[in-house]
Every structure is written in structure tokens, then in C-alpha cells.
Enzyme design. Structure first.
Site: not given
Ligand code: ARG
Length: 483
Positions: A164, A291, A297, A304
Site C-alpha cells: 500500500h 526544464s 530540475k 515516464e
């Protein structure tokens, strides 16, 4: 306007047609701009068919020779990028046959004896897919080896195992990676099973009912390598089924989708592990992007994107399986729609597997043979995370059980201990012995061994468990399998 059969589609079929096909319909029905990628399989199938026609005295040795030379010349043209693909000729099959006939004359026109594009295309797709499955098998192997290499280096690195997404029990990072090796090894098994059912010959089914020529289908199957492990020719046994079903493509897409789903789960973990809130791993810079606005970043775009592409491949599976639904026997033009989803599935899966093997395992520098790149592990951060969240609570319960306490009671006792630790804002191992003995007088000083992360890990020394010793055994057996 010429009436050469290869320049005017209305004449390609027969004199039956009183007007040429409209341009819109031509574009709508043509497949050449995507199915041309089947050209190698198409020529291989034609060479095997022609060889058999000659062996069966259906065409003469002279015609066979002319066909052979012609097809080799066509292959050379395509290879060199000199072949002119024509929309008017609809698909890869008619394009190649037309060029062959320009080169070989009447011999070229005899190639299609005892054959239809229906059994031809089914054969081409199967041959092509068989080759791609073999390449995918190699890529799956590379990815498993990359995971094993990283697992090997991180047997003793401890991170929290989650259920979980809540800290559950400490595990070895090597063990965690081996979970994915298991998944990819099953993907590889599935691919081999799909290959076996893909590697069967439709040729000889002709349009739908078989043919009146005395074909030798076994001979064609053998020359195309469509044989089982004992060298037995593998042939589609019903002509209607041979030309019409695409279940092998659906099965392949299902295996590919499942494999992409495994990749997607791994991607999700890589993304989490890379975030500042975990800081468990770093991915080599060449697999990350910056970025345009936030200079600090480094984004995990590759995992992804892979997670996103898994959705796309699952979509192709839906497309392919729905394509078959509601098709009466035998061949219907619907089946032409099998190609784009199949091609894109293969491309997406291959690219993803290739990039993941390199992103995870790194790449050997050809200059010195040293591995560069790959994921780097922040063992301290992983261990820190495992030491928070009472990950050894189960070990304390097991400790009590070994002293004779029934498991359910032990579970309850530990819940009290955890509650106390939470209220004091300390870890279980920081609770003083006297306090623990208040929960159960059977607790003695040796309890601190089981409350340590390493002790917890070491104790799970069962087949498939996370004890580093077990992980080592698993790595060795995977390596032996992949050899
Ligand atoms: N381009 C077609 C396909 O991909 C080849 C078979 C066409 N056969 C036919 N009878 N129209 O399925």
C-alpha cells in the site's frame, strides 16, 4: 493513359471493371506505404513458393531461374532504396510482383500460380513477426542481465519494502530488482510460446479453399524454417482458418502489452525513487531532461514516457482483438488493419527494452571496457527510509512466537509497542528493554538482534526470500538460465 496492368489499377484485376478506382478509394484501400516493410518476408515466401512449384513440375526450371534472379534483383533495388513503390499497386505484394514481371516477363506472371494474396499476406506477417520475436527475445535477455548486474552489486543494500506504499518490511535492493527479472523471464517464455504458434505456414490455402495444383506445402514450410523442434513441418491445417485468423498477432500483442505493463511498473518505481522525497537512485544524465523554466530540475522523462507508451501498446491489443470480432470466414479486408498496430507494438517494445537495458545497467565503454552510466544507488537514503516506519515490527512478533506466544497475541503486543514508540517519537529498537518487558516479560536483551534491519533481512532465509544469501542463489540460477 496506358493500359499496362501495372499502371492502371482498374486493369490490375480484370476486364470486368468498367471504370478505374477513384483516387480517394485508392488511398483508402492501399497499404503499400506501411506494408512495404514486409518486403523481405514477401520475397522469401515467393522464393520458397517458386522453388516448390518447380520441384512439383508446375513451372519449368527456366521460369524458376528467371523468377529467382528477378526476385533477387528486386531485393537489391529495395535494399539500395531504388525501388519505386506505387500507390496504384496497392500493397507490397502487387508492387513486388509487378516489378518482377517487368524484369522476368511471363515467368513473373507464373509466380502467383496456386497462391493468393490472402495466403501470401498471412505468410508474410507470420515470417516477419517470427524474426521480430527473436530480436525481442535478445532484448529481454539484455534487460534481465542489466537488472542482475545491478542486483549483484546491491545484495546488501537495504530499502523499505512497501505494501500500500506504506513501509512494510526491510528488503534487499537486489531482491527487489529480481522481482522484475522474474517478470521479464515470464515475458520471454510467453514470447517463445507465441513464436511457436506464429511459425506455421498458411501458403497453400490460396484464396480460401486450397488449390487444385499439386503443391508440396511441407517443402515450402521446411524451406522457410517453419518447423518444430524435431524438424517437423508446421502447416496451417485448414485453408479457411489459415487465411483469416490473426490470433497469433493478438497473442503477440497481449504478450507485448503485458511486458510493457511490467516496464511501466518499474518506471513508476524509478520515478518515485528519483524524486527528492526518496532520493534512492540517480539515473545517468543522458536519460534525463531539464526544464525550460526551472533550472534545478532533472526529470525522469524516459521512465515516464515508457509508462505512457504502455497505454499505447495496450490500446493496440484492443485494436487487434476487436478487429477479429464479427469477421465471418474467410479473408476480409478488415485484416489489412492488423499491420499498423502490430508494427507500432513491435517498434515501441523494442525501443523501450533497448533503452531500459542501457538506462539500468549502463553501457560498456569500448575504449576500456568499463561500464558507464546505469542507475546509481544511494544506499544511505534507502537504509534511512527502511529504519523509519517500524519495518521490523513483524520480526518482533515472530520473536515472541518463537518463545511460545500465539501469533495473534504477539501481533497485538507489538501493536502496543509500536504505539508507545510512536508516542515517544522513537524507533522500536530505541525502546528500553524494561519498557518492552512490560508488554511481555518473555522479551530479553537478544530482541535487539531481530529489531535490526540486517537481522530482519538475514532471517528471511527461505527460497524466494530476501536474505542476501537467497538473493545470491537466485542471481546465480538466473545467470545460468540466460547463458
Ligand atoms: N493488403 C492486403 C492485406 O494486408 C493483402 C491481401 C489482400 N487480399 C485481397 N483479397 N484483397 O490484407
Amino acid at each position: 493513359m496506358t493500359h499496362n496492368q501495372f499502371d492502371n489499377k482498374s486493369q490490375a484485376w480484370s476486364a470486368l471493371f468498367s471504370e478505374p478506382m477513384s483516387d480517394l478509394v485508392k488511398r483508402y484501400t492501399a497499404s503499400v506505404f506501411f506494408d512495404k516493410r514486409l518486403w523481405r518476408a514477401d520475397i522469401a515466401g515467393s522464393l520458397a513458393h517458386a522453388e516448390m512449384l518447380c520441384a512439383q513440375n508446375i513451372i519449368s526450371p527456366e521460369d524458376h531461374e528467371a523468377i529467382k534472379q528477378g526476385l533477387n534483383a528486386v531485393a537489391a533495388e529495395i535494399e539500395a532504396g531504388k525501388f519505386e513503390w506505387k500507390l496504384d499497386l496497392e500493397d507490397v505484394h502487387l508492387n513486388i510482383e509487378a516489378r518482377l514481371t517487368q524484369m522476368a516477363g511471363d515467368a513473373g506472371k507464373r509466380l502467383h500460380t496456386g497462391r493468393s494474396r490472402n495466403d501470401q499476406v498471412a505468410t508474410d506477417v507470420r515470417l516477419w513477426l517470427r524474426g521480430e520475436i527473436d530480436l525481442i527475445g535478445e532484448l529481454l535477455r539484455d534487460l534481465q542481465i542489466a537488472l542482475l548486474d545491478v542486483a549483484d552489486r546491491n545484495l546488501d543494500v537495504i530499502l523499505p519494502g512497501f505494501t500500500h506504499l506504506q513501509v512494510a518490511q526491510p528488503i534487499s535492493f537486489g531482491h527487489h530488482l529480481l522481482a522484475y527479472v522474474e517478470m521479464f523471464s515470464r515475458d520471454s517464455e510467453r514470447m517463445s510460446e507465441v513464436r511457436r504458434r506464429t511459425n506455421r505456414l498458411p501458403l497453400g490455402a490460396a484464396a480460401l479453399a486450397g488449390t487444385s495444383y499439386p503443391l508440396d506445402r511441407e517443402r515450402v514450410a521446411r524451406s522457410l524454417g517453419m518447423v518444430d523442434d524435431h524438424g517437423q513441418a508446421q502447416i496451417c491445417q485448414n485453408s479457411l482458418d489459415a487465411v483469416s485468423d490473426r490470433d497469433f498477432a493478438v497473442e503477440f500483442a497481449a504478450a507485448a502489452a503485458l511486458c510493457m505493463v511490467h516496464i511501466s511498473r518499474l518506471s513508476e518505481e524509478l520515478v518515485l525513487w528519483m524524486s527528492q522525497n526518496f532520493s534512492f537512485i540517480k539515473i545517468a544524465d543522458r536519460f534525463t531532461t531539464g526544464s525550460s523554466i526551472m533550472p534545478q530540475k532533472k526529470n525522469p522523462d524516459v521512465p515516464e514516457l515508457a509508462r505512457g507508451k504502455a497505454g499505447r501498446v495496450v490500446g493496440h491489443l484492443m485494436g487487434l482483438i476487436t478487429l477479429m470480432k464479427g469477421q465471418p470466414l474467410a479473408y476480409n479486408k478488415d485484416n489489412q488493419e492488423d499491420k499498423e498496430p502490430l508494427f507500432d507494438t513491435v517498434d515501441t517494445l523494442k525501443d523501450t527494452l533497448r533503452i531500459f537495458a542501457e538506462m539500468i545497467g549502463g553501457q560498456a565503454n569500448p575504449a576500456n571496457g568499463l561500464i558507464e552510466g546505469g542507475i546509481s544507488v544511494n544506499a544511505k537514503a534507502m537504509e534511512r527510509a527502511a529504519s523509519l516506519g517500524y519495518a521490523t515490527a513483524t520480526d518482533l512478533a515472530d520473536y515472541l512466537v518463537k518463545k511460545g506466544v500465539p501469533f495473534r497475541d504477539a501481533h497485538e503486543t507489538v501493536a502496543h509497542a509500536v504505539k508507545t514508540a510512536i508516542s515517544r517519537q522513537i524507533e522500536l529498537s530505541e525502546l528500553p528493554l524494561e519498557i518492552m518487558q512490560q508488554f511481555n516479560p518473555l522479551i530479553e536483551a537478544d530482541v535487539f538482534n531481530v529489531l535490526s534491519l540486517r537481522g530482519s533481512l538475514q532471517s528471511r532465509d527461505v527460497t524466494g526470500g530476501t536474505a542476501p544469501h537467497q538473493v545470491q542463489l537466485q542471481i546465480a540460477s538466473h545467470r545460468a538460465r540466460l547463458e
